[in-house]
Structures are given as C-alpha cells and as structure tokens.
Design a protein around this motif. Structure first.
Motif, PDB file in Angstrom:
ATOM      1  N   LYS A  22       0.839  -1.303   0.041  1.00  0.00           N
ATOM      2  CA  LYS A  22       0.234   0.027  -0.077  1.00  0.00           C
ATOM      3  C   LYS A  22       0.754   1.172   0.081  1.00  0.00           C
ATOM      4  N   PHE A  23       1.872   1.236   0.746  1.00  0.00           N
ATOM      5  CA  PHE A  23       2.736   2.525   1.046  1.00  0.00           C
ATOM      6  C   PHE A  23       3.419   2.824  -0.234  1.00  0.00           C
ATOM      7  N   GLN A  24       3.942   1.632  -0.907  1.00  0.00           N
ATOM      8  CA  GLN A  24       4.575   1.797  -2.226  1.00  0.00           C
ATOM      9  C   GLN A  24       3.768   2.418  -3.318  1.00  0.00           C
ATOM     10  N   TYR A  25       2.424   1.861  -3.488  1.00  0.00           N
ATOM     11  CA  TYR A  25       1.484   2.472  -4.211  1.00  0.00           C
ATOM     12  C   TYR A  25       1.055   4.158  -3.967  1.00  0.00           C
ATOM     13  N   VAL A  26       1.236   4.366  -2.581  1.00  0.00           N
ATOM     14  CA  VAL A  26       0.893   5.830  -2.174  1.00  0.00           C
ATOM     15  C   VAL A  26       1.951   6.655  -2.687  1.00  0.00           C
ATOM     16  N   ASP A  27       3.213   6.221  -2.360  1.00  0.00           N
ATOM     17  CA  ASP A  27       4.374   6.777  -2.754  1.00  0.00           C
ATOM     18  C   ASP A  27       4.398   7.068  -4.268  1.00  0.00           C
ATOM     19  N   ALA A  28       4.023   6.054  -5.306  1.00  0.00           N
ATOM     20  CA  ALA A  28       4.238   6.414  -6.724  1.00  0.00           C
ATOM     21  C   ALA A  28       3.290   7.263  -7.144  1.00  0.00           C
ATOM     22  N   VAL A  29       2.141   7.070  -6.548  1.00  0.00           N
ATOM     23  CA  VAL A  29       1.165   8.471  -6.861  1.00  0.00           C
ATOM     24  C   VAL A  29       1.679   9.627  -6.384  1.00  0.00           C
ATOM     25  N   ALA A  30       2.201   9.667  -5.310  1.00  0.00           N
ATOM     26  CA  ALA A  30       2.777  10.895  -4.893  1.00  0.00           C
ATOM     27  C   ALA A  30       3.872  11.534  -5.816  1.00  0.00           C
ATOM     28  N   GLY A  31       4.552  10.628  -6.135  1.00  0.00           N
ATOM     29  CA  GLY A  31       5.636  10.993  -7.236  1.00  0.00           C
ATOM     30  C   GLY A  31       5.229  11.421  -8.474  1.00  0.00           C
ATOM     31  N   VAL A  32       4.122  10.782  -9.132  1.00  0.00           N
ATOM     32  CA  VAL A  32       3.347  11.307 -10.409  1.00  0.00           C
ATOM     33  C   VAL A  32       2.981  12.561 -10.128  1.00  0.00           C
ATOM     34  N   ASN A  33       2.281  12.695  -9.083  1.00  0.00           N
ATOM     35  CA  ASN A  33       1.363  14.108  -8.631  1.00  0.00           C
ATOM     36  C   ASN A  33       2.461  14.981  -8.596  1.00  0.00           C
ATOM     37  N   ARG A  34       3.504  14.630  -8.151  1.00  0.00           N
ATOM     38  CA  ARG A  34       4.702  15.971  -7.838  1.00  0.00           C
ATOM     39  C   ARG A  34       5.373  16.387  -9.252  1.00  0.00           C
ATOM     40  N   PHE A  35       5.347  15.444 -10.133  1.00  0.00           N
ATOM     41  CA  PHE A  35       5.862  15.703 -11.626  1.00  0.00           C
ATOM     42  C   PHE A  35       4.843  16.574 -12.121  1.00  0.00           C
ATOM     43  N   PHE A  36       3.630  16.593 -12.068  1.00  0.00           N
ATOM     44  CA  PHE A  36       2.523  17.535 -12.668  1.00  0.00           C
ATOM     45  C   PHE A  36       2.354  18.691 -11.907  1.00  0.00           C
ATOM     46  N   PHE A  37       2.322  18.688 -10.384  1.00  0.00           N
ATOM     47  CA  PHE A  37       1.842  19.618  -9.940  1.00  0.00           C
ATOM     48  C   PHE A  37       2.680  20.635  -8.959  1.00  0.00           C
ATOM     49  N   GLN A  38       3.917  20.024  -9.061  1.00  0.00           N
ATOM     50  CA  GLN A  38       4.814  20.927  -7.993  1.00  0.00           C
ATOM     51  C   GLN A  38       5.172  22.024  -8.815  1.00  0.00           C
ATOM     52  N   PRO A  39       4.848  23.139  -7.966  1.00  0.00           N
ATOM     53  CA  PRO A  39       5.180  24.524  -8.665  1.00  0.00           C
ATOM     54  C   PRO A  39       6.542  25.015  -8.885  1.00  0.00           C
ATOM     55  N   GLY A  40       6.940  25.995  -9.535  1.00  0.00           N
ATOM     56  CA  GLY A  40       8.286  26.457  -9.637  1.00  0.00           C
ATOM     57  C   GLY A  40       8.988  25.704 -11.094  1.00  0.00           C
ATOM     58  N   GLY A  41      10.094  26.438 -11.307  1.00  0.00           N
ATOM     59  CA  GLY A  41      10.816  25.718 -12.407  1.00  0.00           C
ATOM     60  C   GLY A  41      11.412  24.600 -12.353  1.00  0.00           C
ATOM     61  N   LYS A  42      11.716  24.315 -11.045  1.00  0.00           N
ATOM     62  CA  LYS A  42      12.395  23.108 -10.679  1.00  0.00           C
ATOM     63  C   LYS A  42      11.683  22.174 -10.124  1.00  0.00           C
ATOM     64  N   ARG A  43      11.719  21.035 -10.328  1.00  0.00           N
ATOM     65  CA  ARG A  43      10.726  19.859  -9.833  1.00  0.00           C
ATOM     66  C   ARG A  43      11.325  18.553  -9.129  1.00  0.00           C
TER      67      ARG A  43
END
Length: 268
Positions: A22-43
């Motif tokens: 479960k935590f692996q799935y949650v962290d993978a989703v977090a990584g994908v979300n960060r790829f799309f939604f993290q603000p700023g020029g650097k991600r």
C-alpha cells in the motif's frame, strides 16, 4: 503539502507484474502528482526510505506510468555500478521495461532514443560528462549520497545534466550533515531556500520545512509491521521438574557431555 492531493487522479494498478504494498502505491502516486503539480521551474523529490522498502519498485511504477502515457520521452538513471544489474532486472521482470546500460564501449556513440530508459554509473558519467547527452525528461539518482559533496567531480557532472524532474533515492539522509542534504536537493529546491545554505548561513535553513516538502521517508518498523509482526520475547521463567523429568534431563546431559562414550560421534 505538495504530496498527494487526490489519489483518484492517477491509477497505477495495472503497470506491473506484481502487487505493490500500500505505501509503495501511495508513494508512486505522490511522485507522479509531484511531476505534474509541483510549482516552480525546478521539480523533484527525494525518497529516503530505509533499505528493503522498495525504492526501486516505487521508482519503476512512476517511470512506467509516465512512459506508458507518453508524458516523458526519455529517462536517465544514474547509479553506482554495483547496483545497475539490479535495476535492469527489476525493470524487466516487474514492469516489462527494457532499460539500456550505457557502458564505456557504447558511450562515445551514444544518442538517446525516445521512450527508452538508460542507466549509467556515476563514475562513467563523471569521466564523459563533456560529450554526454545532457537534456532529459526524467532523471533518477540512486544512492544520491554519492553527490553530497558539491566539490566532487561526481556532483559537478550531475549538475551539468538538465531535467524536467529529479528523483533522488537514498537510505541514509538523516546520517548526513544538513549541508550534505541541501547539496543533493540543490538540483530542484527553489533558489530562495537553497541560497541560504551557505556555510555561514546554513543554520537559517528551516530543516522541518525542507524535509517535509522535499523528502519522503519511511521506516521498516512502521511500514512492515502488519507483514512482519513484532516478536514479543517473554522473560525467563524457572520451571520445576518432576522427579521423572529430572531423571530424563540428567541422562540427556550426561549423554551430551564430553565424558560420554558417545561424545566423539555426536560432536562430529
């Protein structure tokens, strides 16, 4: 928090030949979300899980999703030479991905092909950074402690690379000095935070904010508790033997003792 906002946005359940924890799935989703939604020029993001919690698997889930939907065209994984084979086997066996190792024989003529994953060692990258392809969509830095010193050739080589997103993997972030951690995060942490991390002003960095925002850490004791229940060791207890039990015990002890005529046989 810049991590998970809505788990329903992304479905990663059908991207591998295994069932993630479960935590692996949650962290993978977090990584994908960060790829799309993290603000700023650097991600970017650092996974700082303890050894054995599947940082490679989580990374593979992220890469498979982004490549499958063609959100990224190319991936570079930089890792110590000793674990490159593990990366290749995990990506092939668990995700049906076919990564290509960049070796000393291939590097002079190397040109990335779209929708592929490439793996190179830190030292080979360091030795060939001047002519190496530098623009990538996604870079994974495994054992990112290898670039914790900004004065080393390894760090300077990695810094030459350009990427839309950086994923750092390490198991020992809390064993490092704050300036070592900041050096690793330099690749994607906003300038207003990282600029404070000089030798004289390092104490001004808000460590709590830095860690919570850019580092995700998990511990075995917590995440594997349900799979590996904690053992309860009972305290020693004196047991009174009956007369018959004591007789058997004494005969067994004599049989196992060095004085026994059977000792040479049972001690082989």
């Amino acid at each position: 928090s810049l991590l998970i906002k809505d788990l329903a946005r992304i479905d990663l359940r059908d991207i591998g030949n295994f069932i993630p924890l479960k935590f692996q799935y949650v962290d993978a989703v977090a990584g994908v979300n960060r790829f799309f939604f993290q603000p700023g020029g650097k991600r970017g993001l650092m996974f700082a899980h303890e050894v054995g919690l599947g940082k490679t698997i989580i990374s593979g889930m992220i890469l498979k999703h982004l490549l499958f939907h063609k959100y990224i065209k190319n991936v570079l994984i930089v890792a110590p030479l000793s674990i490159i084979r593990q990366w290749i086997e995990d990506l092939r066996n668990k995700f049906n991905l076919q990564p290509t190792e960049i070796t000393s024989r291939k590097i002079n003529s190397f040109k990335p092909v779209d929708f592929n994953i490439y793996i190179i060692s830190y030292d080979l990258l360091k030795e060939n950074i001047e002519s190496f392809h530098k623009n990538w969509d996604f870079i994974v830095l495994d054992e990112s402690r290898f670039i914790r010193n900004k004065d080393t050739k390894r760090f300077k080589a990695v810094k030459e690379l350009k990427s839309k997103f950086y994923l750092l993997l390490t198991a020992t972030p809390m064993h490092n000095k704050i300036e070592d951690i900041v050096t690793q995060l330099y690749l994607f942490v906003p300038e207003e935070i990282i600029s404070k991390a000089t030798k004289r002003e390092i104490f001004k960095v808000d460590r709590t904010k830095l860690f919570q925002t850019f580092i995700k850490r998990r511990l075995q004791k917590k995440e594997l508790k349900e799979l590996l229940p904690e053992r309860n060791v009972l305290p020693p207890e004196d047991i009174t033997l009956s007369e018959k039990e004591m007789e058997i015990y004494e005969k067994l002890r004599d049989f196992l003792s060095q004085k026994s005529r059977f000792y040479q046989i049972i001690s082989r």
